[in-house]
Write a protein that holds these residues in place. Structure first.
Motif, PDB file in Angstrom:
ATOM      1  N   PRO A 194      -0.346  10.960   7.473  1.00  0.00           N
ATOM      2  CA  PRO A 194      -0.422  10.852   6.060  1.00  0.00           C
ATOM      3  C   PRO A 194       0.290   9.199   5.665  1.00  0.00           C
ATOM      4  O   PRO A 194       0.871   8.786   6.782  1.00  0.00           O
ATOM      5  N   ALA A 195      -0.121   8.841   4.590  1.00  0.00           N
ATOM      6  CA  ALA A 195       0.516   7.407   4.256  1.00  0.00           C
ATOM      7  C   ALA A 195       0.991   7.604   2.671  1.00  0.00           C
ATOM      8  O   ALA A 195       0.530   8.541   1.818  1.00  0.00           O
ATOM      9  N   PHE A 196       2.029   6.903   2.483  1.00  0.00           N
ATOM     10  CA  PHE A 196       2.307   6.633   1.000  1.00  0.00           C
ATOM     11  C   PHE A 196       1.276   5.297   0.329  1.00  0.00           C
ATOM     12  O   PHE A 196       1.176   4.209   1.263  1.00  0.00           O
ATOM     13  N   ILE A 197       0.700   5.589  -0.670  1.00  0.00           N
ATOM     14  CA  ILE A 197      -0.263   4.602  -1.347  1.00  0.00           C
ATOM     15  C   ILE A 197       0.464   3.954  -2.466  1.00  0.00           C
ATOM     16  O   ILE A 197       0.741   4.367  -3.569  1.00  0.00           O
ATOM     17  N   PRO A 198       0.751   2.613  -2.429  1.00  0.00           N
ATOM     18  CA  PRO A 198       1.184   1.850  -3.418  1.00  0.00           C
ATOM     19  C   PRO A 198       0.400   1.692  -4.542  1.00  0.00           C
ATOM     20  O   PRO A 198      -0.656   1.495  -4.718  1.00  0.00           O
ATOM     21  N   ALA A 199       1.364   1.395  -5.503  1.00  0.00           N
ATOM     22  CA  ALA A 199       0.502   1.297  -6.895  1.00  0.00           C
ATOM     23  C   ALA A 199       0.720  -0.190  -7.437  1.00  0.00           C
ATOM     24  O   ALA A 199       0.629  -0.591  -8.554  1.00  0.00           O
ATOM     25  N   PHE A 200       1.074  -1.133  -6.489  1.00  0.00           N
ATOM     26  CA  PHE A 200       1.329  -2.563  -6.792  1.00  0.00           C
ATOM     27  C   PHE A 200       0.982  -3.592  -5.590  1.00  0.00           C
ATOM     28  O   PHE A 200       1.054  -2.896  -4.477  1.00  0.00           O
ATOM     29  N   THR A 201       0.809  -4.592  -6.062  1.00  0.00           N
ATOM     30  CA  THR A 201       0.680  -5.671  -4.820  1.00  0.00           C
ATOM     31  C   THR A 201       1.780  -6.791  -4.962  1.00  0.00           C
ATOM     32  O   THR A 201       1.583  -7.456  -5.856  1.00  0.00           O
ATOM     33  N   PRO A 202       2.752  -6.854  -3.991  1.00  0.00           N
ATOM     34  CA  PRO A 202       3.760  -7.875  -4.164  1.00  0.00           C
ATOM     35  C   PRO A 202       3.144  -9.210  -4.113  1.00  0.00           C
ATOM     36  O   PRO A 202       2.009  -9.300  -3.932  1.00  0.00           O
ATOM     37  N   PRO A 203       3.599 -10.302  -4.765  1.00  0.00           N
ATOM     38  CA  PRO A 203       5.075 -10.251  -4.979  1.00  0.00           C
ATOM     39  C   PRO A 203       5.385  -9.523  -6.778  1.00  0.00           C
ATOM     40  O   PRO A 203       6.453  -9.292  -7.078  1.00  0.00           O
ATOM     41  N   GLN A 204       4.084  -9.308  -7.138  1.00  0.00           N
ATOM     42  CA  GLN A 204       4.419  -8.487  -8.476  1.00  0.00           C
ATOM     43  C   GLN A 204       4.523  -7.049  -8.213  1.00  0.00           C
ATOM     44  O   GLN A 204       3.768  -6.426  -7.647  1.00  0.00           O
ATOM     45  N   ILE A 205       5.789  -6.546  -8.653  1.00  0.00           N
ATOM     46  CA  ILE A 205       6.163  -5.087  -8.617  1.00  0.00           C
ATOM     47  C   ILE A 205       6.049  -4.517  -9.923  1.00  0.00           C
ATOM     48  O   ILE A 205       7.123  -4.649 -10.510  1.00  0.00           O
ATOM     49  N   GLY A 206       4.984  -3.954 -10.142  1.00  0.00           N
ATOM     50  CA  GLY A 206       4.643  -3.216 -11.408  1.00  0.00           C
ATOM     51  C   GLY A 206       3.544  -4.017 -12.243  1.00  0.00           C
ATOM     52  O   GLY A 206       2.690  -5.086 -11.690  1.00  0.00           O
ATOM     53  N   GLY A 207       3.006  -3.254 -13.210  1.00  0.00           N
ATOM     54  CA  GLY A 207       1.665  -3.709 -13.828  1.00  0.00           C
ATOM     55  C   GLY A 207       1.161  -2.492 -14.631  1.00  0.00           C
ATOM     56  O   GLY A 207       1.567  -1.447 -14.313  1.00  0.00           O
ATOM     57  N   THR A 208       0.191  -2.903 -15.535  1.00  0.00           N
ATOM     58  CA  THR A 208      -0.248  -1.909 -16.385  1.00  0.00           C
ATOM     59  C   THR A 208      -1.792  -1.355 -15.768  1.00  0.00           C
ATOM     60  O   THR A 208      -2.171  -0.578 -16.501  1.00  0.00           O
ATOM     61  N   ASP A 209      -1.915  -1.495 -14.409  1.00  0.00           N
ATOM     62  CA  ASP A 209      -3.183  -1.068 -13.984  1.00  0.00           C
ATOM     63  C   ASP A 209      -2.905  -0.567 -12.398  1.00  0.00           C
ATOM     64  O   ASP A 209      -3.368  -1.034 -11.724  1.00  0.00           O
ATOM     65  N   PRO A 210      -2.037   0.341 -12.249  1.00  0.00           N
ATOM     66  CA  PRO A 210      -1.721   0.906 -11.104  1.00  0.00           C
ATOM     67  C   PRO A 210      -2.770   1.426 -10.320  1.00  0.00           C
ATOM     68  O   PRO A 210      -2.868   1.430  -9.083  1.00  0.00           O
ATOM     69  N   ILE A 211      -3.768   1.988 -10.951  1.00  0.00           N
ATOM     70  CA  ILE A 211      -4.815   2.970 -10.316  1.00  0.00           C
ATOM     71  C   ILE A 211      -5.720   2.018  -9.406  1.00  0.00           C
ATOM     72  O   ILE A 211      -6.209   2.228  -8.401  1.00  0.00           O
ATOM     73  N   SER A 212      -5.898   0.573  -9.926  1.00  0.00           N
ATOM     74  CA  SER A 212      -6.585  -0.490  -9.094  1.00  0.00           C
ATOM     75  C   SER A 212      -6.052  -0.639  -7.922  1.00  0.00           C
ATOM     76  O   SER A 212      -6.753  -0.848  -6.673  1.00  0.00           O
ATOM     77  N   HIS A 213      -4.827  -0.809  -7.908  1.00  0.00           N
ATOM     78  CA  HIS A 213      -4.087  -0.902  -6.616  1.00  0.00           C
ATOM     79  C   HIS A 213      -4.089   0.305  -5.496  1.00  0.00           C
ATOM     80  O   HIS A 213      -4.137   0.277  -4.528  1.00  0.00           O
ATOM     81  N   VAL A 214      -4.026   1.348  -6.104  1.00  0.00           N
ATOM     82  CA  VAL A 214      -4.020   2.611  -5.571  1.00  0.00           C
ATOM     83  C   VAL A 214      -5.184   2.824  -4.839  1.00  0.00           C
ATOM     84  O   VAL A 214      -5.551   3.223  -3.813  1.00  0.00           O
ATOM     85  N   LYS A 215      -6.370   2.700  -5.497  1.00  0.00           N
ATOM     86  CA  LYS A 215      -7.826   2.586  -4.980  1.00  0.00           C
ATOM     87  C   LYS A 215      -7.879   1.568  -3.814  1.00  0.00           C
ATOM     88  O   LYS A 215      -8.614   2.027  -2.883  1.00  0.00           O
ATOM     89  N   LYS A 216      -7.503   0.312  -3.974  1.00  0.00           N
ATOM     90  CA  LYS A 216      -7.455  -0.513  -2.831  1.00  0.00           C
ATOM     91  C   LYS A 216      -6.827  -0.095  -1.636  1.00  0.00           C
ATOM     92  O   LYS A 216      -7.431  -0.194  -0.514  1.00  0.00           O
ATOM     93  N   TYR A 217      -5.780   0.220  -1.616  1.00  0.00           N
ATOM     94  CA  TYR A 217      -4.915   0.463  -0.576  1.00  0.00           C
ATOM     95  C   TYR A 217      -5.475   1.984  -0.117  1.00  0.00           C
ATOM     96  O   TYR A 217      -5.445   2.266   1.439  1.00  0.00           O
ATOM     97  N   PHE A 218      -5.868   2.842  -0.894  1.00  0.00           N
ATOM     98  CA  PHE A 218      -6.288   4.314  -0.206  1.00  0.00           C
ATOM     99  C   PHE A 218      -7.523   4.019   0.578  1.00  0.00           C
ATOM    100  O   PHE A 218      -7.718   4.521   1.394  1.00  0.00           O
TER     101      PHE A 218
END
Length: 364
Positions: A194-218
């Protein structure tokens, strides 16, 4: 969809440590009674930063004796801070104690103050983590009759025989990389982990659209996992534990109550973070320990959107549907976020009960 509890409570003074350990034990036992799938523990050190996390393997082994049906995980082990021999030995012992129900999150660490306490420079953490993981795989594979394994990296040693005990199963316990770097995604996928799926993309840690990052990494992890040629059972198991993490989860009867109580929780949490930041500033006094990213204030819209799940059970179910549709198998719930007080534990236990009574039936 699985639901797991993240025991991420802090203290603000040494005289609070004793009660925190008692409280987190009771919280874990309640999670077991209510049907949560796993207990996850962090790996942190110093300054009241999650006291049980200074040796989360020890705390997990204690809880495992009381919760024999529970899975246990780590989110995440800071690999550079662990000698490879001890890393492998402790995982193998805990693998036996949990009868193979172990998920070892792995990462290079995030906090310079913790690094320098173990003689590690923050800028070297990624390299040392990779050294240690390669050494660990060699140690797991070593048989008594094999040539000695010599460690020549940051951690040194020479192993003549083998690691004892051996793994519980045919292979060693599942590791769980964070699916952010391509090498980490590949490590998880190729091994069928398994893997941990991040909800952000550094260097920005946080944001109002976490699902877009989750979709990308997943998507990247999922594509590589399917391409690796594993059995259907291996793929299904890996996806069932592939995890989206929330630092702070809080449920109440109404959205208004949940929002008000979450703000109280995060106000105390931010006070702890500010205190820890002062010590990290001292740790970052030289270039070898400078961080390249910063986490925003917990009471901002961006932080709350990325790291928090809160509301009435109906609202929380609606928010989680999007992650279920992506394919996330496990929701890791930080139910004890911030300094642990009597009020904080009441909120935490309230959340466990509302999740179990109202949210679980919608997803199980």
């Amino acid at each position: 969809m699985r639901f797991s509890v993240f025991l991420n409570g802090r203290t603000m003074s040494a005289d609070a440590d004793k009660q925190l350990i008692v409280d987190l034990e009771q919280h874990a036992l309640l999670a077991g009674k209510l049907g949560f799938d796993a207990i996850f523990l962090p790996d942190h050190h110093f300054n009241g930063y999650m006291p049980v996390a200074s040796d989360s393997y020890m705390f997990a082994s204690y809880l495992a004796a009381k919760l024999p049906d529970m899975h246990f995980g780590f989110s995440v082990t800071s690999v550079p801070l662990h000698h490879p021999v001890r890393f492998v030995e402790r995982i193998n012992i805990l693998d036996h104690l949990t009868k193979g129900k172990l998920l070892v999150g792995i990462g290079s660490g995030t906090t310079p103050e913790e690094m320098i306490g173990f003689g590690v420079n923050y800028k070297d953490a990624g390299r040392i983590a990779e050294e240690n993981l390669q050494a660990a795989e060699a140690l797991w594979a070593k048989k008594v009759e094999d040539e000695p394994i010599e460690l020549h990296g940051f951690h040194k040693g020479k192993v003549l025989q083998r690691i004892a005990p051996g793994p519980y199963g045919r292979k060693h316990a599942r590791l769980m990389p964070v699916a952010m770097k391509e090498s980490s995604i590949t490590r998880a996928a190729v091994n069928g982990w398994p893997a941990f799926i991040p909800a952000f993309t550094p260097p920005q840690i946080g944001g109002t659209d976490p699902i877009s990052h989750v979709k990308k990494y997943f998507a990247s992890y999922h594509d590589q996992l399917l391409a690796a040629g594993h059995s259907d059972d291996t793929v299904a198991d890996a996806l069932s534990w592939t995890t989206h993490s929330y630092q702070a989860v809080h449920l109440a009867e109404t959205d208004e109550q949940a929002h008000e109580e979450m703000l109280r929780i995060l106000t105390s949490y931010q006070e702890a973070i500010d205190r820890e930041a002062a010590f990290n500033a001292k740790a970052e006094s030289d270039d070898a320990n400078k961080k390249t990213d910063r986490t925003g204030h917990a009471l901002t819209e961006e932080w709350m959107a990325t790291w928090c799940l809160y509301g009435s059970p109906k609202t929380v179910i609606g928010k989680l549907r999007a992650y279920q549709e992506v394919g996330i198998g496990n929701i890791l719930c930080g139910t004890t976020t911030g300094p642990v007080t009597e009020e904080r534990m009441a909120y935490a236990n309230q959340t466990l009960r509302l999740l179990a009574e109202h949210v679980f039936p919608a997803f199980k």
